[in-house]
Design a protein around this motif. Structure first.
Motif, PDB file in Angstrom:
ATOM      1  N   VAL A   1       0.835  -1.202   0.000  1.00 30.78           N
ATOM      2  CA  VAL A   1       0.000   0.000   0.000  1.00 30.78           C
ATOM      3  C   VAL A   1       0.872   1.254   0.000  1.00 30.78           C
ATOM      4  N   GLY A   2       1.934   1.244   0.818  1.00 29.62           N
ATOM      5  CA  GLY A   2       2.820   2.402   0.900  1.00 29.62           C
ATOM      6  C   GLY A   2       3.477   2.717  -0.424  1.00 29.62           C
ATOM      7  N   ASP A   3       3.966   1.692  -1.119  1.00 33.61           N
ATOM      8  CA  ASP A   3       4.608   1.907  -2.420  1.00 33.61           C
ATOM      9  C   ASP A   3       3.594   2.427  -3.441  1.00 33.61           C
ATOM     10  N   GLY A   4       2.364   1.887  -3.386  1.00 32.23           N
ATOM     11  CA  GLY A   4       1.322   2.354  -4.303  1.00 32.23           C
ATOM     12  C   GLY A   4       1.009   3.822  -4.086  1.00 32.23           C
ATOM     13  N   LEU A   5       0.897   4.227  -2.808  1.00 29.72           N
ATOM     14  CA  LEU A   5       0.607   5.622  -2.495  1.00 29.72           C
ATOM     15  C   LEU A   5       1.785   6.510  -2.893  1.00 29.72           C
ATOM     16  N   ALA A   6       3.011   6.074  -2.603  1.00 29.39           N
ATOM     17  CA  ALA A   6       4.197   6.871  -2.943  1.00 29.39           C
ATOM     18  C   ALA A   6       4.323   7.062  -4.453  1.00 29.39           C
ATOM     19  N   THR A   7       4.028   6.015  -5.218  1.00 27.42           N
ATOM     20  CA  THR A   7       4.079   6.123  -6.683  1.00 27.42           C
ATOM     21  C   THR A   7       3.053   7.120  -7.175  1.00 27.42           C
ATOM     22  N   ALA A   8       1.862   7.084  -6.579  1.00 33.82           N
ATOM     23  CA  ALA A   8       0.814   8.038  -6.963  1.00 33.82           C
ATOM     24  C   ALA A   8       1.225   9.466  -6.629  1.00 33.82           C
ATOM     25  N   VAL A   9       1.841   9.668  -5.471  1.00 35.35           N
ATOM     26  CA  VAL A   9       2.313  11.001  -5.068  1.00 35.35           C
ATOM     27  C   VAL A   9       3.356  11.505  -6.059  1.00 35.35           C
ATOM     28  N   ASN A  10       4.265  10.637  -6.459  1.00 30.88           N
ATOM     29  CA  ASN A  10       5.318  11.021  -7.395  1.00 30.88           C
ATOM     30  C   ASN A  10       4.747  11.449  -8.738  1.00 30.88           C
TER      31      ASN A  10
ATOM     32  N   ILE B   1      -5.622  12.029  -4.465  1.00 34.17           N
ATOM     33  CA  ILE B   1      -5.369  10.612  -4.761  1.00 34.17           C
ATOM     34  C   ILE B   1      -6.518   9.808  -4.180  1.00 34.17           C
ATOM     35  N   ILE B   2      -7.050   8.903  -4.990  1.00 39.41           N
ATOM     36  CA  ILE B   2      -8.077   7.981  -4.515  1.00 39.41           C
ATOM     37  C   ILE B   2      -7.413   6.617  -4.367  1.00 39.41           C
ATOM     38  N   LEU B   3      -7.204   6.202  -3.135  1.00 38.88           N
ATOM     39  CA  LEU B   3      -6.511   4.946  -2.831  1.00 38.88           C
ATOM     40  C   LEU B   3      -7.545   3.881  -2.493  1.00 38.88           C
ATOM     41  N   LEU B   4      -7.599   2.846  -3.310  1.00 39.78           N
ATOM     42  CA  LEU B   4      -8.589   1.793  -3.120  1.00 39.78           C
ATOM     43  C   LEU B   4      -7.878   0.472  -2.873  1.00 39.78           C
ATOM     44  N   THR B   5      -8.144  -0.128  -1.706  1.00 37.19           N
ATOM     45  CA  THR B   5      -7.489  -1.393  -1.350  1.00 37.19           C
ATOM     46  C   THR B   5      -8.412  -2.235  -0.487  1.00 37.19           C
ATOM     47  N   ASP B   6      -8.145  -3.524  -0.448  1.00 43.24           N
ATOM     48  CA  ASP B   6      -8.977  -4.422   0.369  1.00 43.24           C
ATOM     49  C   ASP B   6      -8.149  -5.123   1.454  1.00 43.24           C
ATOM     50  N   GLY B   7      -6.938  -4.618   1.707  1.00 31.79           N
ATOM     51  CA  GLY B   7      -6.086  -5.315   2.677  1.00 31.79           C
ATOM     52  C   GLY B   7      -5.294  -4.357   3.535  1.00 31.79           C
ATOM     53  N   SER B   8      -4.100  -4.761   3.871  1.00 30.08           N
ATOM     54  CA  SER B   8      -3.214  -3.955   4.703  1.00 30.08           C
ATOM     55  C   SER B   8      -1.810  -4.035   4.124  1.00 30.08           C
TER      56      SER B   8
ATOM     57  N   MET C   1       8.772  -0.869   0.080  1.00 37.54           N
ATOM     58  CA  MET C   1       9.895  -0.090   0.559  1.00 37.54           C
ATOM     59  C   MET C   1       9.472   1.074   1.446  1.00 37.54           C
ATOM     60  N   ILE C   2       8.241   1.548   1.287  1.00 33.00           N
ATOM     61  CA  ILE C   2       7.810   2.763   1.982  1.00 33.00           C
ATOM     62  C   ILE C   2       6.585   2.468   2.837  1.00 33.00           C
ATOM     63  N   GLU C   3       6.602   2.941   4.062  1.00 30.68           N
ATOM     64  CA  GLU C   3       5.450   2.790   4.946  1.00 30.68           C
ATOM     65  C   GLU C   3       4.322   3.720   4.484  1.00 30.68           C
TER      66      GLU C   3
END
Length: 333
Positions: A174-183, A195-202, A207-209
């Protein structure tokens, strides 16, 4: 007259090819139209110059063909994009960060979580034609599927093509997905960035929290709207048997709502829990009401008919043809 010209009926321009057979007909007719006179010898006429009126017949035909060409162009309705305006429109930069891990095949949504998310996302972006929107997908790793674009048709097609298995699976970064979106969004031109972050887990790899990525987003003024996808209690999750076949077994739905809520709070966004297709649609409808920024955009909004120069040329050519025909080349019965 030709620069930046478009035609309402470009197919009519094929009529210009009529000039070719008409020219051939004129040449053949001209060869057979010379008068003849039988004389014992033509030596006395060898040095006689051709009359300028004979050349005027050719000039007249050329003018007639040019007039025909002007008429065809007028019928094709030439148009020029000569009307521009500066308008201010509402728009924002948005990146969809979509979880494509294997658990998104769970059947607590119809037909499953990923397909439900894709359907709602496609409707969402289709209604935001003034925005720049991108797509980031993540599972065990993160990848930019579509950078920021206002080409909505292409974006919708690529959302539709997104499938589970395009990235390393088994865990959720999730952290890497969010960081990539931020970049991808941090250098966007719009004042409002989301950013719309959609996930079903944790988050259980990467690499990034997630909270670190959220703080980076906040630094750039990016709001993160988190959506936890999954019903309450248990849901049918996909599992692979010893024969490689996919079967579904009931498993507990575990979403790290605390982490997603923290991400939303740090960035000034909001956390949502989607427990069904209908709830997911309502969430995207609410996000659709995001703050939008007004931008000055120079747009072309009108195609003006541009036949007037061709009509003037046609009128002049017809006038010249009439003058030549009824003066210089006038015949008396």
């Amino acid at each position: 007259m030709i620069n930046n010209m478009h035609f309402m009926h470009p197919g009519l321009l094929w009529l210009l090819l009529l000039i070719i057979p008409l020219t051939v007909w004129y040449v053949l007719k001209h060869r057979k139209s010379d008068p003849s006179l039988r004389l014992p010898t033509t030596q006395a006429f060898d040095n006689m110059p051709r009359s300028w009126k004979e050349w005027m017949r050719h000039v007249l035909f050329a003018l007639e063909m040019l007039a025909l060409a002007c008429l065809v162009i007028i019928l094709a309705r030439p148009q020029a994009p000569n009307s521009w305006s500066k308008t201010d429109i509402e728009g924002t930069d948005i990146v969809l960060a979509l979880d494509v891990s294997g658990s998104m095949q769970a059947r607590d949504f119809t037909p499953d979580r990923l397909e439900a998310a894709k359907d709602v996302a496609k409707k969402f972006v289709s209604n935001r034609t003034s925005d720049n929107i991108g797509l980031v997908v993540f599972a065990g790793e993160a990848f930019t599927q579509v950078p920021l674009t206002n080409d909505i048709a292409t974006l919708v097609n690529l959302i539709d093509d997104t499938q589970i298995g395009i990235l390393e699976d088994g865990r959720t970064a999730v952290g890497d997905g969010l960081a990539t979106a931020v970049n991808r969004i941090k250098d966007g031109k719009a004042k409002s960035k989301s950013i719309i972050l959609l996930t079903d887990g944790s988050n259980n790899t990467g690499m990034i929290e997630p909270l670190t990525a959220a703080k980076i987003a906040a630094k750039y003024g990016i709001k993160v709207y988190c959506i936890g996808v999954g019903t309450m209690g248990e849901a049918p999750f996909p599992t692979q048997d010893i024969f490689g076949q996919i079967t579904y077994t009931m498993q507990k739905v575990e979403i790290d709502e605390k982490s997603l809520q923290e991400i939303a709070d740090v960035t000034g966004g909001k956390y949502f829990r989607a427990t069904s297709n209908r709830v997911l649609e309502d969430i995207f409808a609410e996000i659709d009401k995001l703050e939008k920024t007004r931008m000055d955009v120079e747009q072309h909004h009108q195609m003006d008919d541009n036949y007037q120069p061709w009509a003037l040329a046609l009128l002049l050519l017809l006038t010249m043809c009439a003058i030549i025909r009824y003066t210089v080349l006038r015949t008396i019965p």
